[in-house]
Design a protein around this motif. Structure first.
Motif, PDB file in Angstrom:
ATOM      1  N   UNK A  32      48.279  31.300   2.626  1.00  0.00           N
ATOM      2  CA  UNK A  32      48.680  30.917   1.273  1.00  0.00           C
ATOM      3  C   UNK A  32      47.494  30.601   0.371  1.00  0.00           C
ATOM      4  N   UNK A  33      46.451  30.005   0.947  1.00  0.00           N
ATOM      5  CA  UNK A  33      45.292  29.583   0.163  1.00  0.00           C
ATOM      6  C   UNK A  33      44.172  30.615   0.165  1.00  0.00           C
TER       7      UNK A  33
ATOM      8  N   UNK B 268      52.270  34.899   3.472  1.00  0.00           N
ATOM      9  CA  UNK B 268      52.778  33.725   2.786  1.00  0.00           C
ATOM     10  C   UNK B 268      53.834  33.007   3.600  1.00  0.00           C
ATOM     11  N   UNK B 269      53.794  31.683   3.595  1.00  0.00           N
ATOM     12  CA  UNK B 269      54.764  30.908   4.369  1.00  0.00           C
ATOM     13  C   UNK B 269      56.167  31.012   3.789  1.00  0.00           C
ATOM     14  N   UNK B 270      56.290  31.461   2.533  1.00  0.00           N
ATOM     15  CA  UNK B 270      57.609  31.601   1.911  1.00  0.00           C
ATOM     16  C   UNK B 270      57.876  33.037   1.467  1.00  0.00           C
TER      17      UNK B 270
ATOM     18  N   UNK C  82      51.451  30.321  12.144  1.00  0.00           N
ATOM     19  CA  UNK C  82      50.157  29.726  11.846  1.00  0.00           C
ATOM     20  C   UNK C  82      49.990  29.495  10.351  1.00  0.00           C
ATOM     21  N   UNK C  83      50.412  30.482   9.547  1.00  0.00           N
ATOM     22  CA  UNK C  83      50.330  30.328   8.101  1.00  0.00           C
ATOM     23  C   UNK C  83      51.191  29.159   7.628  1.00  0.00           C
ATOM     24  N   UNK C  84      52.409  29.050   8.180  1.00  0.00           N
ATOM     25  CA  UNK C  84      53.302  27.955   7.801  1.00  0.00           C
ATOM     26  C   UNK C  84      52.733  26.606   8.232  1.00  0.00           C
TER      27      UNK C  84
END
Length: 318
Positions: free
Chosen positions: A150-151, A239-241, A296-298
């Protein structure tokens, strides 16, 4: 008599869209960079910055805002670049329709679709366009892709093109797709193709959403050869979403297996039994890897939110 311009206007009116034109060119650009955007405020500016920083100059950028309700419109209203055309849907349409609309509004001979949270390196377009210009027999060119969170922090570097680097026939690519049990060609941001081939093969299809781009890649290589450029020139955001993150692992695996089965039963590809067996085994392994990557991303996103909450808590007066 209906001109091409009139037909395009009619199409937009029937679809309930509003078009904000960029530079009015007499000659269409060589390359169209197409960005379908929905609720994209978090990453859209980063995506636009990467697209507008390309060393290749004969291009247009077509952005379709799929009736976003967040700050997407505000970002787009601050874009002042005559290479950019912005189209706004009057109502939200399915993702596959927005992808197709973005490309069908394009005017370039070569097309690249970039999701509104992905990025490309400054020489990405120049590198891929040069391949298509040099060989009319090539229908699809792809590059390696970094997976980021995400970042924008790196999750996995230089993904894609396993076994298909360089010039390959469509048969070789499809066999590799089946054998790998995954997507060796890459996500949408990795590819570039000819607009005429996109139209001839029918564009994106939404029946199986998870392997949607892989379905397009497999139909494009019916029209010509494939070139895999062994350079990392794009970044794909885990992306987590994202839509993929919100699709269950079981559904992803079922769609991948169904798509592979269709390739296997297509007489044009003549997939050997060894590829079929290995591909089914690899499908389960790749799904587990994919699930771990999104987890992992979440996890990273959750830790950042907690850290931010702790900092805000410390800032409050006692």
């Amino acid at each position: 008599m209906v001109t091409n311009s009139d037909a395009a206007h009619t199409s937009r009116r029937e679809a309930g869209t509003e078009s904000v034109p960029g530079r009015d060119r007499e000659r269409p650009p060589t390359v169209s960079l197409c960005i379908p955007a929905y609720q994209a405020e978090r990453h859209l500016q980063t995506t636009l910055d990467s697209v507008l920083a390309q060393t290749f100059t004969d291009l247009e950028v077509v952005i379709v805002d799929n009736h976003s309700s967040d700050g997407t419109r505000d970002i787009l209203e601050n874009v002042h670049d005559d290479r950019v055309r912005i189209i706004r849907n009057a109502a939200t349409v399915p993702m596959v329709d927005n992808f197709n609309l973005a490309i069908r509004e394009s005017r370039g001979r070569f097309v690249k679709l970039i999701c509104a949270d992905d990025t490309i390196e400054p020489d990405c377009v120049a590198t891929q366009a040069a391949v298509l210009e040099a060989d009319d027999g090539v229908a699809l060119v792809s590059v390696r892709t970094d997976f980021i969170d995400d970042e924008g922090v790196l999750l996995r570097p230089a993904r894609g093109l396993g076994g298909i680097v360089g010039h390959n026939s469509g048969q070789t690519v499809v066999r590799r797709i089946v054998r790998s049990g995954s997507n060796p060609v890459g996500p949408p941001v990795a590819g570039m193709f000819r607009r005429v081939d996109f139209d001839r093969c029918g564009g994106f299809r939404g029946e199986l959403l998870f392997p949607m781009e892989l379905d397009l890649w497999s139909r494009l290589v019916r029209k010509g050869d494939f070139v895999g450029v062994p350079r990392t020139l794009a970044s794909f955001r885990i992306g987590s979403d994202s839509n993929t993150a919100l699709t269950s692992a079981r559904s992803q695996l079922a769609q991948q297996l169904e798509f592979t089965s269709r390739l296997i039963h297509d007489p044009e590809w003549q997939i050997p039994l060894s590829d079929r067996v290995l591909g089914r085994i690899n499908s389960y392994d790749m799904q587990m890897r994919r699930s771990l990557l999104f987890a992992l991303s979440a996890l990273r996103a959750s830790r950042r939110r907690r850290a931010l909450g702790s900092e805000k808590g410390r800032e409050r007066p006692g």
